[in-house]
Each structure stands twice: as C-alpha cells, then as structure tokens.
Enzyme design. Structure first.
Site, PDB file in Angstrom:
ATOM      1  N   ARG B  50       0.861  -1.188   0.000  1.00  0.00           N
ATOM      2  CA  ARG B  50       0.000   0.000   0.000  1.00  0.00           C
ATOM      3  C   ARG B  50       0.891   1.229   0.000  1.00  0.00           C
ATOM      4  O   ARG B  50       1.217   1.782   1.044  1.00  0.00           O
ATOM      5  CB  ARG B  50      -0.942  -0.054   1.213  1.00  0.00           C
ATOM      6  CG  ARG B  50      -2.016  -1.140   1.025  1.00  0.00           C
ATOM      7  CD  ARG B  50      -2.710  -1.458   2.320  1.00  0.00           C
ATOM      8  NE  ARG B  50      -1.764  -2.009   3.292  1.00  0.00           N
ATOM      9  CZ  ARG B  50      -2.038  -2.244   4.564  1.00  0.00           C
ATOM     10  NH1 ARG B  50      -3.237  -1.975   5.038  1.00  0.00           N
ATOM     11  NH2 ARG B  50      -1.120  -2.729   5.365  1.00  0.00           N
ATOM     12  N   ASP B  52       2.534   4.946  -0.473  1.00  0.00           N
ATOM     13  CA  ASP B  52       2.130   6.291  -0.033  1.00  0.00           C
ATOM     14  C   ASP B  52       1.876   7.223  -1.210  1.00  0.00           C
ATOM     15  O   ASP B  52       2.243   6.927  -2.346  1.00  0.00           O
ATOM     16  CB  ASP B  52       3.273   6.913   0.791  1.00  0.00           C
ATOM     17  CG  ASP B  52       3.320   6.354   2.193  1.00  0.00           C
ATOM     18  OD1 ASP B  52       2.248   6.099   2.765  1.00  0.00           O
ATOM     19  OD2 ASP B  52       4.441   6.175   2.707  1.00  0.00           O
ATOM     20  N   ARG B 198      11.980   4.781   2.808  1.00  0.00           N
ATOM     21  CA  ARG B 198      12.259   6.217   2.776  1.00  0.00           C
ATOM     22  C   ARG B 198      13.090   6.658   3.982  1.00  0.00           C
ATOM     23  O   ARG B 198      13.938   7.556   3.876  1.00  0.00           O
ATOM     24  CB  ARG B 198      10.951   7.007   2.711  1.00  0.00           C
ATOM     25  CG  ARG B 198      10.266   6.870   1.355  1.00  0.00           C
ATOM     26  CD  ARG B 198       8.838   7.358   1.382  1.00  0.00           C
ATOM     27  NE  ARG B 198       8.752   8.748   1.796  1.00  0.00           N
ATOM     28  CZ  ARG B 198       7.605   9.383   2.040  1.00  0.00           C
ATOM     29  NH1 ARG B 198       6.455   8.745   1.907  1.00  0.00           N
ATOM     30  NH2 ARG B 198       7.606  10.637   2.402  1.00  0.00           N
TER      31      ARG B 198
END
Lengths: 246, 246
Positions: B50, B52, B198
């Site tokens: 899922r 971002d 990230r």
C-alpha cells in the site's frame, strides 16, 4: 558582452517546440524571459536544433550573449529558479568565444527515439515514448535502418516545411536495439532535415510490423518523393541527445 | 467468480497513494471504478504494497474477484481504456487460485529509490526522483547500508502510523550504486514497515553528504527510537519494483 553556452534538459510536453511561437509556450521564449528577468537584457537564445512541439531534450546546446557580469554558478542557478514551473533545467553554463555558435559551429547531432513495444500503454512515460502494441521485429528494422546510413537525397524523409537548401544529408548512424520492453533507435549525423528522424522511424516501424519489407525503405529513399513516406512517427518518442563541437 | 491477478504500473504523482482516501484520488479507487464500469460489480482490489502518496510502481501486484466471465485480453485492454486519463497501466491480467492473495501470499518485495545527484534540478524526471544538489559519497552510503541488512528491530525507521504488529524485519538487500548522474538504492525484503525504505534512504543521504558517518546508521538502528531518525526521504524517488510469490 559574454557569450554563454548553455546545456539544457527539457520535457517537450508543454511546449510548441524550441522556437518562439505566437500561439503557445516555447523553450526559447521561456529561457529568453528568464534571462531578461535576471539581467534586464533582451537577448536571443540560439539552439543546435530547433526541435518540434512535444520533442524532448537530454542535453540541448544553445548560446546567448549577456552584457551583465555573472558567474557560471549564478547564471545556471538563477535561470533554473526563473524557468519554473516549466520543465526546463539548465545543466551547464560556460563562457565561450564570441564566434562560437550553437547552431553553426555544431558538427554533429545525436537523437534517440524510444518505442514502447508491449500491449499495455505507458503509465510512467506517457507522452515520452511512442506506444506500439503489436510485436515489432527489431532485426528487420535494423536491416532497414542500415539502408539509410550514408549520403543520400532524403527528400522522402523530409517535411514539406523543411527550410534546408538541399535534401542531401549524410547519416552517420541509425542503430536499432531492443532494451527490455522498449526499442531504441539512435541517429547521428552532422545535421538532419526537418522531420527526418521521425520520418525514418515511422517507416522502420512499418518494417517492424511486417507491413513493409526492409527493402521498401530503399524504395522509399530512391523515390525522392514525400508522398512515398509510409508513416511519420509522433514527436513524443523523440529526444535530442547531444550536440557535438570541434 | 474468478480471482484475477493484476500487474500494474503507475505514476504516483496525482494520487494520494494506493489506498482509497476520502480526500483525493487513489490507485485502488481508480481501478475499482474501472472494474465497476466494465462489469457492474463492486469489488475490492488488494495490492502487495500500500504505497504512499507520490510513490510510483513499475509492477505492483494486486488481485480482484470478478463474477463476470471475461478473457485476460479483454480485462487488461478494458481496464486500460477505463482508467484514462489517470497514469495507470495494467500490464498483465491472469487468473489465479481463489486462495491466492496479493498481499498475504507475497513472500518478497523489491523497491528502487532514485536520487538525482547533480547541481541542476530534474526536468524530464520532475516528481519522479529526489534531487540532491551536493555531491554524495556513494561508497560511504553503501557502507552504511550494509549495516541495515539482516534481521533487526527497525523502530527508528518506522512511521509512527505504522500498523505492523512488530518492528522486527529482515532486510535481505540494500544496495547503493551510482548510475550516471543518479544514485540508485535497491531494497529487498519479505515485507517492510511503513516508511521504512524512505527512512533508510533519508539517513543514507546524510551519510552521503558527510553529515553522518556510516556508523551513525548503526547507532540510529540500535537506538530503536523514531526521534533518532536523521531524515525521511521524499516519496517522489520511490518505486515499487516487484512482488514475489512462491
């Protein structure tokens, strides 16, 4: 006065092409306005290649004469701030001799044409690649491409709007290779006629689809007749890659 | 009822992320609406990851259950016509067993993070790469990355919104390499925590800039404290590359 050589990357999608147009934004106008805002000077920016609407550049070469004293760093950074939000990036700025000319001093130009050869359309590269959903025979395309290399009368592969004095050009290289789901066509010559790369790629695509035999490329070339062009490829797959100087 | 496995490429820029959101478009909603328009059915599309807002996918894996009988070809072509103008492309559609689950059957996920490491901002890849204008030391980054590989408590590298039961994850691979003007960071694991890639990339960028030493990565990891995170890299450079199944 200093003559500046600029190296410019741009995404061709929002532009009517390199050259100033009355009816829409151009890369040239965007850069000239940025220089004007930075220096107060009305100068012309000259490019190695006057690309069409929708054509991209990895490293276009251009020059501009600027009176104001400015460092390479300041000029590059300042222009990159001022061209926003347009997708243009000045990747290098360097002082050159006053007689250096981005267009007339250029002795070689390289283009890349990208074809996405799969059933599904592009998502990440939409507007930046030509989508051909039927399988292409890259070997047949390479065979056809080889027939175009050398010095020829390229009248068939030239736009009716071409302003070149002569249709005679020497094509140094026209390579076709498969790169994953893509087919890349790399073209190199001292200079090209208007629409020449797109016209050659369009006919090679017909060969790739099996609608033309490789030798039909030779017939089209020998005809010296724009009406014998099979297909002009769309602008979206074309990239100006590099300008070469002595 | 047939369970369909879909392979999906998307440009993350216009989306709030994969998952349906009240406040903006999502990849999931776009696909579910396309299936609804094609079949009249209200079905859910489940993805392996899922992603971002702003994160891209080269080949996201997903599944959906569809009652209507349709061929692979028709489903893929129909969805690609119906998701327009959103930058989503269904590159493959295939029937799978009813117990195959894009998320729960997935045994490996691969991500790519792209950094543009040059002075000038991106023009062609704007919104699709993280621009870091100062020179990065890719070797020091690789040294720092190696300290994260293996089974660890990744609390430091986990969003406060992460819904995973445990912060323990096994990172199989975290490779840093220079590719022309870019630095590519490739990450592979069975699964990742929310923002883990990230967060790891952000700290590696600090190492690349010399603000952190490679060993500061180990200290951040050992702290098991989100407050010790140096930097969370922006979404725009992240690509979901591949989901792996038994």
């Amino acid at each position: 006065m200093t003559r500046w050589r600029l190296t410019i990357e741009f995404d061709g999608r929002p532009f009517m092409g390199w050259q100033r147009q009355d009816h829409g934004p151009s890369v040239q106008q965007t850069l000239e306005e940025a220089i004007h805002r930075m220096t107060g000077e009305a100068t012309s920016v000259h490019a190695a290649g006057r690309t069409d609407a929708g054509v991209h550049a990895l490293a276009m070469a251009a020059h501009a004469d600027i009176e104001k004293t400015v460092t390479e760093h300041r000029l590059r950074e300042g222009l990159n701030a001022l061209v926003r939000p347009q997708p243009i990036s000045v990747t290098a700025a360097e002082q050159v001799a006053d007689d250096w000319h981005a267009r007339f001093s250029c002795i070689g130009r390289k283009y890349l044409y990208r074809i996405l050869n799969r059933r599904a359309p592009p998502a990440l590269d939409r507007g930046r690649i030509w989508h051909i959903p039927v399988p292409l025979d890259a070997e047949a395309m390479a065979e056809g491409a080889a027939l175009l290399v050398g010095k020829h009368d390229f009248t068939t592969f030239r736009s009716v709007h071409c302003q070149s004095d002569s249709p005679l050009k020497t094509l140094d290289r026209l390579d076709v290779k498969r790169v994953g789901e893509e087919i890349h066509i790399e073209a190199a010559a001292r200079s090209f006629l208007h629409h020449q790369v797109r016209s050659m790629v369009g006919c090679l695509a017909l060969v790739g689809r099996g609608q033309w035999q490789p030798d039909d490329i030779r017939k089209a070339l020998d005809a010296r007749d724009r009406a014998k062009l099979g297909l002009n490829a769309p602008a979206e797959g074309l990239y100006f890659v590099e300008a070469i100087y002595p």
